[in-house]
Design an enzyme around this catalytic site. Structure first.
Site, mmCIF file in Angstrom:
data_model
loop_
_atom_site.group_PDB
_atom_site.id
_atom_site.type_symbol
_atom_site.label_atom_id
_atom_site.label_comp_id
_atom_site.label_asym_id
_atom_site.label_seq_id
_atom_site.Cartn_x
_atom_site.Cartn_y
_atom_site.Cartn_z
ATOM 1 N N HIS A 174 15.745 22.531 -15.723
ATOM 2 C CA HIS A 174 16.116 21.008 -15.336
ATOM 3 C C HIS A 174 16.224 20.481 -16.905
ATOM 4 O O HIS A 174 15.770 21.083 -17.771
ATOM 5 C CB HIS A 174 15.011 20.534 -14.603
ATOM 6 C CG HIS A 174 13.756 20.570 -15.068
ATOM 7 N ND1 HIS A 174 12.569 21.136 -14.390
ATOM 8 C CD2 HIS A 174 13.102 19.998 -16.304
ATOM 9 C CE1 HIS A 174 11.640 21.258 -15.120
ATOM 10 N NE2 HIS A 174 11.865 20.277 -16.313
HETATM 11 P P1 TYD Z 1 8.332 21.126 -12.220
HETATM 12 O O1 TYD Z 1 8.361 20.074 -13.193
HETATM 13 O O2 TYD Z 1 9.631 21.427 -11.628
HETATM 14 O O3 TYD Z 1 7.820 22.624 -12.814
HETATM 15 P P2 TYD Z 1 8.549 23.845 -13.565
HETATM 16 O O4 TYD Z 1 9.539 22.772 -14.471
HETATM 17 O O5 TYD Z 1 7.411 24.039 -14.859
HETATM 18 O O6 TYD Z 1 8.857 24.682 -13.124
HETATM 19 O O7 TYD Z 1 7.167 20.640 -11.222
HETATM 20 C C1 TYD Z 1 6.680 21.386 -9.935
HETATM 21 C C2 TYD Z 1 5.971 20.766 -9.277
HETATM 22 O O8 TYD Z 1 4.867 20.113 -9.683
HETATM 23 C C3 TYD Z 1 6.909 19.404 -8.470
HETATM 24 O O9 TYD Z 1 6.783 19.485 -7.293
HETATM 25 C C4 TYD Z 1 6.416 18.503 -9.356
HETATM 26 C C5 TYD Z 1 4.882 18.766 -9.703
HETATM 27 N N1 TYD Z 1 4.246 18.170 -10.978
HETATM 28 C C6 TYD Z 1 3.531 17.179 -10.755
HETATM 29 O O10 TYD Z 1 3.142 16.647 -9.672
HETATM 30 N N2 TYD Z 1 3.206 16.628 -12.036
HETATM 31 C C7 TYD Z 1 3.487 17.147 -13.204
HETATM 32 O O11 TYD Z 1 2.999 16.490 -14.209
HETATM 33 C C8 TYD Z 1 4.557 18.053 -13.142
HETATM 34 C C9 TYD Z 1 4.897 18.623 -14.477
HETATM 35 C C10 TYD Z 1 4.902 18.598 -11.886
#
Ligand code: TYD
Length: 144
Positions: free
Chosen positions: A57
């Site tokens: 992303h």
């Molecule tokens: P995401 O940012 O998509 O993870 P990555 O980029 O590391 O693969 O986040 C994964 C899940 O965690 C998503 O459902 C949102 C949640 N999340 C939070 O609740 N708080 C946070 O600070 C972050 C980064 C993610």
């Protein structure tokens, strides 16, 4: 909202202080000193199964500083024109990723930890999670 159309040339490795000691090393990080923003949130990825990809992303507004305090992983950076892969495996440096850079985090070693210092609280609305949307978002901004 003024968006910053950064490219991967705006990403960079930043060295952190390393306080060496035969009993073990220590690295401090100070708000707005080593890294170019105020830290508003910290999170970390751990227990990542081999072969998994995290990230995938871009953020419209968020700046991040990505550290690998233990183990190793690779960060793939993409601005829609260029792509590069940065290996993080040193506890005393990190990767600054400004707004609007597509990133994927891959090749986690066993026990690899990805520590992220972020400039804003979590907000799903400022994520772009689809690569084609990312490209068209940048193109629209560039045309303005
Ligand atoms: P995401 O940012 O998509 O993870 P990555 O980029 O590391 O693969 O986040 C994964 C899940 O965690 C998503 O459902 C949102 C949640 N999340 C939070 O609740 N708080 C946070 O600070 C972050 C980064 C993610």
């Amino acid at each position: 909202m003024e968006y910053k159309i950064n490219t991967i040339n705006d990403t960079r490795i930043i060295k952190l202080p390393k306080i060496q000691n035969p009993k073990g090393n220590l690295t401090p990080v100070h708000n707005s000193e080593e890294i170019p923003f105020d830290i508003r949130r910290v999170y970390y990825l751990y227990d990542v199964p081999g072969g998994e990809t995290r990230g995938g992303h871009a953020h419209k507004e968020l700046e991040q500083f990505i550290v690998c305090p233990s183990g190793s992983f690779d960060v793939i950076l993409d601005d829609g024109k260029e792509r590069k892969t940065i290996k993080l495996n040193r506890s005393y440096e990190g990767l600054y990723v400004p707004q609007l850079i597509w990133r994927e985090i891959v090749n986690f070693s066993t026990g690899g930890i990805c520590l992220v210092l972020a400039s804003l609280p979590y907000d799903e609305n400022e994520y772009i999670r689809d690569y084609d949307n990312y490209i068209s978002f940048r193109e629209k901004l560039s045309a303005e």
